[in-house]
Design a protein around this motif. Sequence first.
Motif, mmCIF file in Angstrom:
data_model
loop_
_atom_site.group_PDB
_atom_site.id
_atom_site.type_symbol
_atom_site.label_atom_id
_atom_site.label_comp_id
_atom_site.label_asym_id
_atom_site.label_seq_id
_atom_site.Cartn_x
_atom_site.Cartn_y
_atom_site.Cartn_z
ATOM 1 N N ASP A 11 -24.463 -7.651 3.042
ATOM 2 C CA ASP A 11 -23.829 -6.671 3.921
ATOM 3 C C ASP A 11 -22.330 -6.515 3.664
ATOM 4 N N ASP A 12 -21.770 -7.397 2.833
ATOM 5 C CA ASP A 12 -20.362 -7.219 2.458
ATOM 6 C C ASP A 12 -20.225 -6.352 1.213
ATOM 7 N N GLY A 13 -21.357 -5.854 0.718
ATOM 8 C CA GLY A 13 -21.354 -4.952 -0.428
ATOM 9 C C GLY A 13 -21.363 -5.633 -1.778
ATOM 10 N N ARG A 14 -21.353 -6.950 -1.802
ATOM 11 C CA ARG A 14 -21.336 -7.680 -3.068
ATOM 12 C C ARG A 14 -22.747 -8.038 -3.516
ATOM 13 N N ALA A 15 -22.981 -7.840 -4.804
ATOM 14 C CA ALA A 15 -24.260 -8.223 -5.403
ATOM 15 C C ALA A 15 -24.153 -9.674 -5.871
ATOM 16 N N VAL A 190 -26.915 -11.378 -14.840
ATOM 17 C CA VAL A 190 -26.425 -10.008 -15.002
ATOM 18 C C VAL A 190 -26.557 -9.251 -13.675
ATOM 19 N N GLY A 191 -25.493 -8.600 -13.264
ATOM 20 C CA GLY A 191 -25.496 -7.837 -12.028
ATOM 21 C C GLY A 191 -24.814 -8.545 -10.876
ATOM 22 N N CYS A 192 -24.689 -9.873 -10.958
ATOM 23 C CA CYS A 192 -23.989 -10.645 -9.928
ATOM 24 C C CYS A 192 -22.487 -10.408 -10.082
ATOM 25 N N TRP A 193 -21.792 -10.256 -8.966
ATOM 26 C CA TRP A 193 -20.345 -9.981 -9.031
ATOM 27 C C TRP A 193 -19.596 -11.127 -9.700
ATOM 28 N N ARG A 194 -20.087 -12.349 -9.563
ATOM 29 C CA ARG A 194 -19.416 -13.479 -10.218
ATOM 30 C C ARG A 194 -19.587 -13.407 -11.725
#
Length: 200
Positions: A11-15, A190-194
């Motif tokens: 919900d914070d918009g981060r993947a 892949v796709g994770c913000w980190r």
Amino acid sequence: MSPAHDVRVADDGRARCGWVGDDAEYRRYHDEEWGVALHGDRALFEKLSLEAFQSGLSWITILRRREGFRRAFAGFDPAAVAAFDESDVARLLADESIIRNRAKIEATIANAQLLVTHIALEPGGLDELVWRHAPAPRATRLAQLADLPASTPESVALARTLKAVGWRFVGPTTAYALMQSAGLVDDHIVGCWRATATTG
């Protein structure tokens, strides 16, 4: 696991890597600790100890009790834990803020004794012993959670090295979990913000 669950948008918009779920503490751990290089004998002793307690349980179970573990085990100061006696074992077995498993408690104390009497006397100590097993970075980042290994040749070697000097409650899977959590490997997919934050 389907690709839709490999990365989850919170919900914070981060993947994030899909294993994180919706737990706020798990999010913080994923964002700030998992895959970040960790050094120092005390810090690595704590991580190895908690990974051993995690065996057979979920990591979030340990994470929610981490402060309790730190209080119970004197901040995982190896010298302090090495001095624990049977009265401390009894105290720990009665402490509801930790996982009360006698074998794992006794192994933690024995590992602390091993660390202060043997490993810490070697050049680089536990830090050097662990980090010399770090693999070369992957050429490409893993794309799916299903691609994450349970163990690798390097974690097998690390577990073997630790066992050879007398370390208890460590196997290839536990050693690989340590490698992930202590940043010897970067398994953000892949796709994770980190993954984006740590690329290049």
